[in-house]
Design a protein around this motif. Structure first.
Motif, PDB file in Angstrom:
ATOM      1  N   PRO A  58       0.610  -1.259   0.032  1.00 21.97           N
ATOM      2  CA  PRO A  58       0.059  -0.049   0.055  1.00 21.97           C
ATOM      3  C   PRO A  58       0.821   1.052  -0.012  1.00 21.97           C
ATOM      4  O   PRO A  58       1.870   1.385   0.724  1.00 21.97           O
ATOM      5  CB  PRO A  58      -0.671  -0.236   1.325  1.00 21.97           C
ATOM      6  N   LYS A  59       0.457   2.119  -0.765  1.00 18.14           N
ATOM      7  CA  LYS A  59       1.252   3.409  -0.949  1.00 18.14           C
ATOM      8  C   LYS A  59       0.621   4.349   0.245  1.00 18.14           C
ATOM      9  O   LYS A  59      -0.524   4.477   0.603  1.00 18.14           O
ATOM     10  CB  LYS A  59       1.000   4.118  -2.085  1.00 18.14           C
ATOM     11  N   PRO A  60       1.550   4.894   0.653  1.00 21.70           N
ATOM     12  CA  PRO A  60       1.058   5.993   1.958  1.00 21.70           C
ATOM     13  C   PRO A  60       0.310   7.219   1.623  1.00 21.70           C
ATOM     14  O   PRO A  60       0.472   7.682   0.668  1.00 21.70           O
ATOM     15  CB  PRO A  60       2.433   6.348   2.718  1.00 21.70           C
ATOM     16  N   GLN A  61      -0.816   7.288   2.507  1.00 22.97           N
ATOM     17  CA  GLN A  61      -1.463   8.621   2.149  1.00 22.97           C
ATOM     18  C   GLN A  61      -0.783   9.866   2.473  1.00 22.97           C
ATOM     19  O   GLN A  61       0.155   9.863   3.394  1.00 22.97           O
ATOM     20  CB  GLN A  61      -2.671   8.645   3.321  1.00 22.97           C
ATOM     21  N   TRP A  62      -1.006  10.993   1.696  1.00 21.78           N
ATOM     22  CA  TRP A  62      -0.198  12.264   1.818  1.00 21.78           C
ATOM     23  C   TRP A  62      -0.915  12.985   2.815  1.00 21.78           C
ATOM     24  O   TRP A  62      -1.928  12.997   3.033  1.00 21.78           O
ATOM     25  CB  TRP A  62      -0.250  13.109   0.397  1.00 21.78           C
ATOM     26  N   SER A  72       4.556  20.432  -3.631  1.00 24.19           N
ATOM     27  CA  SER A  72       5.537  20.965  -2.888  1.00 24.19           C
ATOM     28  C   SER A  72       6.178  19.979  -1.716  1.00 24.19           C
ATOM     29  O   SER A  72       7.433  20.244  -1.444  1.00 24.19           O
ATOM     30  CB  SER A  72       4.936  22.334  -2.207  1.00 24.19           C
ATOM     31  N   HIS A  73       5.255  18.976  -1.297  1.00 17.92           N
ATOM     32  CA  HIS A  73       6.104  17.986  -0.143  1.00 17.92           C
ATOM     33  C   HIS A  73       5.705  16.791  -0.697  1.00 17.92           C
ATOM     34  O   HIS A  73       4.566  16.185  -0.400  1.00 17.92           O
ATOM     35  CB  HIS A  73       5.449  18.531   1.058  1.00 17.92           C
ATOM     36  N   PRO A  74       6.061  16.316  -1.799  1.00 20.20           N
ATOM     37  CA  PRO A  74       5.823  14.938  -2.338  1.00 20.20           C
ATOM     38  C   PRO A  74       6.066  13.716  -1.305  1.00 20.20           C
ATOM     39  O   PRO A  74       7.044  13.901  -0.369  1.00 20.20           O
ATOM     40  CB  PRO A  74       6.485  14.589  -3.779  1.00 20.20           C
ATOM     41  N   VAL A  75       5.344  12.604  -1.482  1.00 23.58           N
ATOM     42  CA  VAL A  75       5.726  11.487  -0.778  1.00 23.58           C
ATOM     43  C   VAL A  75       6.868  10.711  -1.273  1.00 23.58           C
ATOM     44  O   VAL A  75       6.844  10.181  -2.237  1.00 23.58           O
ATOM     45  CB  VAL A  75       4.382  10.390  -0.848  1.00 23.58           C
TER      46      VAL A  75
END
Length: 495
Positions: free
Chosen positions: A187-191, A480-483
């Protein structure tokens, strides 16, 4: 004779092992969710050989009319239901496993050993000659099952990708549901937007050891090593009230959601109940033999739980018949889940290797997390089943907090704050706020943290005698603040 030796750059064993793992991973990585492209010519040859090797003894059996009417399962499939090439002439020949006459009284000759494919009329006349029950039984046992065998052996495998499993029901018929096999994914983390410091509150003369927010979200209360309890306005950060009565450090505070009471505990072995309408103590709870380190209230029933340095957890003032879930963490590295009705431990979790100083319950899920210097672990209630490790905060973790958006906050003895995505364990932000002027760098420590009732502000109690308030950065975006998330190559630890 001269030898010229070239110096080799030295790397650590961990770096070399990781590089080797990465090369191996890049070499052998493959997309398991994507089906391998099939070569039509080789697939035809494979299915023809498979048909004759496994189903040759039943190829001569008749096929029901409904099986013929279904036609080929795939429009581009050059094979019919029996796996033979389709043609306009229906009189192709089928050979059996041994020679037998086509009808009673017919002698075996070179011509009668070769059987013609029976016509539809012949099949129905044969079925009508049997009793109805026997005809249905024979049809389902032979013709239908044979047709399905051929269909599943040939056309079904060609028309469905390997990710789907075809289930068969009793009698050889095919189930209408195709059960997909779930491809292994991470699973990809939520931003989550980053948090920033926007207020520092000073007023205590000692370490701020505990913090709690009242249910109306108007004010919050702190307990300190200066033996006082202070109540602050949450919106402005101004001091509203100071309560004195403890003769040693106040280690825990809790505000009741069911009554206008404030509970506090300290290193003076005392547990006090304060009436906030009169701002004075109305009840004492005696029984602990040493310093009381923490206190908590059950959210729905009248239960007060305290834990102490005397290696005991005490439950106070039970007025209902409910069976609350009580979880305690200890310096003996264990976590205990208690059965209050039986008065004994329900489960003991021994996965941590160092002392457990912090526990937090998720506000929506039936799960909780524990903090220790080795790592942070997530568990399922009520039996304490292990979920996953959150590694990376290499310090003595004193406090944990989580909100409904899945943001887990861990505060450590060295003044660092790590923020995690609860579901995936991704560490999306690290904060180390500066100490207030006049304090030593060694006084950078987080003793307690809590979200307010709106979960938009994070309040921390720190060793530099200040209270810091954090909020989300409204200007931050996913661009601006990517995962910066990468799946782990190494296998996750079991415990």
């Amino acid at each position: 004779m001269f030898l010229f030796l070239q110096e080799v750059q030295k790397h650590s064993v961990h770096t070399l092992v990781f590089r080797s793992l990465k090369r191996t991973h890049d070499m052998f990585v493959s997309d398991h969710a994507k089906a391998v492209a099939l070569d039509d010519q080789s697939y035809k040859m494979k299915m023809a050989v498979k048909m004759r090797a496994e189903y040759k003894p039943v190829l001569h059996m008749p096929v029901l009319k409904e099986g013929r009417e279904r036609g080929p399962l795939h429009t581009s499939d050059p094979y019919g239901p029996l796996g033979y090439p389709l043609s306009g002439a229906p009189d192709y020949l089928v050979t059996g496993t041994h020679a037998y006459p086509s009808a009673p009284g017919v002698a075996l000759t070179a011509d009668t050993q070769m059987q013609k494919m029976p016509s539809e009329a012949g099949v129905h006349s044969m079925a009508l000659a049997l009793p109805p029950a026997q005809a249905r039984q024979e049809a389902s046992r032979t013709a239908a099952s044979v047709a399905e065998i051929h269909r599943h052996a040939g056309a079904a495998e060609r028309s469905h990708p390997p990710l789907h499993a075809l289930s068969l029901m009793e009698g050889g018929t095919k189930s209408s549901a195709l059960v997909p096999r779930k491809a292994p994914t991470m699973p990809k983390p939520q931003w989550h937007p980053p948090w920033k410091l926007y207020r520092v509150i000073s007023g205590h003369l000692g370490w701020v050891r505990s913090i709690a927010v009242e249910p109306g979200n108007q004010w919050f209360v702190t307990g300190s090593a200066d033996r006082t309890i202070k109540i602050w306005d949450l919106a402005s950060g101004k001091l509203k009230l100071s309560l004195t009565g403890h003769i040693s450090t106040v280690r825990g505070v809790a505000v009741s959601t069911r009554s206008p009471y404030l509970f506090s505990c300290g290193e003076d072995k005392q547990v006090k109940c304060w009436d906030l309408e009169y701002n004075k103590v109305i009840r004492h709870y005696h029984g602990h033999l040493s310093a009381v380190y923490d206190i908590d209230l059950h959210p729905t029933i009248d239960v007060l739980v305290t834990c102490s340095r005397d290696a005991s957890a005490r439950v106070w003032d039970i007025r209902s018949k409910a069976n609350p879930q009580v979880v305690t963490g200890s310096h003996d590295t264990t976590i205990r889940l208690w059965d209050l009705v039986a008065g004994k431990t329900r489960a003991t979790l021994t996965n941590h290797k160092k002392s457990v100083r912090a526990l937090v319950l998720h506000p929506r899920q039936y799960t909780f997390a524990s903090g220790s210097p080795d790592n942070i672990k997530q568990w399922k209630c009520p039996d304490g089943n292990f979920i996953q490790n959150l590694s990376g905060h290499n310090a003595i973790i004193n406090t944990l907090a989580v909100n409904s958006d899945g943001v887990l906050v861990s505060g450590a003895d060295n003044g660092t704050i790590h923020m995690w995505d609860w579901r995936t364990g991704y560490n999306f932000q690290r904060i180390h706020a500066a100490v207030q002027p006049g304090s030593l760098d060694s006084e950078s420590g987080i003793f307690a943290c809590v979200f307010d009732q709106s979960e938009s502000r994070l309040i921390t109690a720190e060793a530099d005698k200040t209270i810091k308030v954090y909020k989300e950065d409204d200007t931050a975006t996913e661009e601006s603040h990517p995962v910066n998330w990468k799946p782990e190559i190494l296998k996750r630890k079991r415990f």
